[in-house]
Design a protein around this motif. Structure first.
Motif, short mmCIF file in Angstrom:
data_model
loop_
_atom_site.label_atom_id
_atom_site.label_comp_id
_atom_site.label_asym_id
_atom_site.label_seq_id
_atom_site.Cartn_x
_atom_site.Cartn_y
_atom_site.Cartn_z
N UNK A 1 13.95 -0.88 -22.70
CA UNK A 1 13.67 -1.22 -21.22
C UNK A 1 13.51 -0.26 -20.25
N UNK A 2 12.37 0.11 -19.73
CA UNK A 2 12.16 1.35 -18.89
C UNK A 2 11.91 0.81 -17.41
N UNK A 3 12.78 1.56 -16.51
CA UNK A 3 12.55 1.00 -14.90
C UNK A 3 11.64 2.12 -14.51
N UNK A 4 11.02 1.74 -13.42
CA UNK A 4 10.19 2.64 -12.90
C UNK A 4 11.20 3.65 -12.05
N UNK A 5 10.61 5.16 -12.02
CA UNK A 5 11.45 6.07 -11.67
C UNK A 5 11.08 5.97 -9.96
N UNK B 1 -5.78 -5.66 -6.06
CA UNK B 1 -5.44 -4.29 -5.61
C UNK B 1 -4.13 -4.26 -5.11
N UNK B 2 -3.47 -3.12 -4.94
CA UNK B 2 -2.12 -2.87 -4.50
C UNK B 2 -0.98 -2.81 -5.58
N UNK B 3 0.07 -2.33 -5.10
CA UNK B 3 1.29 -2.55 -5.95
C UNK B 3 2.51 -3.19 -5.53
N UNK B 4 3.53 -3.55 -6.56
CA UNK B 4 4.43 -4.41 -6.10
C UNK B 4 5.63 -4.18 -7.25
N UNK B 5 6.90 -4.07 -6.72
CA UNK B 5 8.02 -4.04 -7.53
C UNK B 5 9.01 -4.64 -7.14
N UNK C 1 2.88 -5.26 -12.71
CA UNK C 1 1.79 -5.33 -13.75
C UNK C 1 1.88 -4.74 -15.08
N UNK C 2 2.90 -3.63 -14.88
CA UNK C 2 3.30 -2.85 -16.07
C UNK C 2 4.48 -3.23 -16.83
N UNK C 3 5.37 -3.84 -16.03
CA UNK C 3 6.76 -4.52 -16.71
C UNK C 3 6.93 -5.95 -16.41
N UNK C 4 5.88 -6.85 -16.94
CA UNK C 4 6.48 -8.22 -16.34
C UNK C 4 7.47 -8.84 -17.41
N UNK C 5 7.45 -8.53 -18.41
CA UNK C 5 8.68 -9.14 -19.48
C UNK C 5 9.76 -8.67 -18.80
N UNK C 6 10.13 -7.37 -18.39
CA UNK C 6 11.43 -6.99 -18.04
C UNK C 6 11.62 -7.81 -16.57
N UNK C 7 10.70 -8.06 -15.80
CA UNK C 7 10.63 -8.54 -14.49
C UNK C 7 11.25 -9.73 -14.45
N UNK C 8 10.63 -10.59 -15.52
CA UNK C 8 10.86 -12.07 -15.47
C UNK C 8 12.40 -12.43 -15.66
#
Length: 342
Positions: A1-5, A69-73, A80-87
């Motif tokens: 499980x990798x978090x955004x740095x 477009x755009x980014x969200x954490x 977008x890149x980590x939906x499973x971890x986010x849920x």
């Protein structure tokens, strides 16, 4: 499980970070470059009329929709890149109760616990715990279809808390509820925040935002048009109301005439509230406040109380958007109405 740095200096204390979020439905822009920050352990209110983009924002932040477009954490995870971890770190309560009405309340919560990979023992314990917390223990074995509207909403909130979310989305959680039930829901939300949960609340109710939110984002037609603490937004609108209550109620109307004749409040007129025995005086500056107090003192009128009030949140919304939060949105394509109506 990798978090955004993330850069701690940029994101420290932020549970939700949104930058330049865009979402189209055909030619309709539901979101048009939305920026948003929600501090950990707080309630961020997102205010806007139908069609403003509130529910679209929630759906993107809960990974149910992808932005154009755009980014969200959220809690450090990219939507977008980590939906499973986010849920695993969010909860969601939508505008309508999503529990299975054929199942008893306890089984609803137990089932969700198992779907979240809790062991049978832990799912049972968590269901019991939340039923007690939300005052539903006596109704635990009754089908949810027999619950009142307030009980169903509390069960829905309990369901969203099964996984102990760090961030909870409440999308117009009190729509259609009576005032008493609405207050019960508000009490539960306050308790959640007291336990450290971060809440993103979308609402059309000014009173709800003032009751729950420490900070507010005002959106209209997919754009953010105002941000900040409620008192800060009220101050931006300008204007305060001075509430003066003479010791002798018979002095109300004579005092109002004096202030109007002196022109202390400019073009605005004072209002006599006979029910409360107070005089409501619109003021725009500290100089006007001083002049009003001086005029009262010069006529030897004894004051029982005096206070100032900022504009209401509804007035703030009206000032920023030109219409009230409950106003209907302009016509939009029929095939996108369900997606855009938020």
């Amino acid at each position: 499980m990798t978090r955004i740095n993330n850069n701690p200096s940029d994101r420290a204390g932020s549970a939700v970070t949104v930058r330049g979020l865009v979402k189209h439905y055909g030619e309709t822009k539901a979101l048009d470059g939305v920026d948003l920050d929600v501090r950990e352990g707080t309630v961020r209110g997102v205010l806007g009329p139908n069609g403003a983009g509130k529910t679209t924002l929630v759906r993107i932040l809960s990974t149910l929709l992808s932005p154009d477009a755009g980014q969200a954490t959220v809690a450090g995870y990219d939507v977008l890149r980590q939906p499973r971890q986010l849920r695993r770190v969010i909860g969601l309560t939508g505008q309508y109760a999503s529990v299975d009405e054929k199942l008893p309340g306890w089984e609803n919560l137990y089932l969700i616990g198992r779907l979240l990979d809790l062991s049978r023992k832990d799912a049972r314990a968590r269901a019991d715990e939340l039923l007690e917390r939300f005052s539903l223990t006596e109704a635990a074995k009754r089908p949810a279809s027999t619950y009142s509207g307030g009980m169903r909403r509390r069960l829905d909130l309990a369901a969203s808390m099964i996984g102990r979310p760090a961030v909870l989305y409440l999308d117009e959680p009190t729509t259609g509820l009576d005032p008493r039930t609405r207050n019960e829901v508000w009490d539960e939300v306050k308790r959640m925040v007291g336990d450290g949960v971060t809440v993103l609340l979308t609402t059309q109710y000014m009173e709800e935002a003032e009751q729950l939110a420490s900070e507010v984002t005002v959106v209209d037609r997919g754009k953010v048009i105002a941000n900040g603490a409620i008192d800060e937004l009220k101050a931006k609108v300008g204007g305060r109301t001075l509430r003066v209550r003479p010791a002798d109620p018979m002095q109300l109307r004579p005092l109002a005439r004096v202030l109007d004749e002196l022109g202390i409040t400019g073009l605005a007129t004072t209002t006599v509230d006979t029910d409360s025995g107070t005089l409501l005086v619109p003021i725009l500056s500290d100089e006007q406040l001083t002049a009003v107090v001086g005029a009262v003192s010069a006529r030897g009128i004894t004051i029982a109380s005096i206070s100032t009030e900022l504009p209401s949140l509804d007035e703030v919304f009206l000032s920023f958007t030109g219409h009230r939060a409950s106003a209907p949105q302009d016509a939009r394509p029929a095939d996108t109405r369900e997606e855009v109506a938020v």
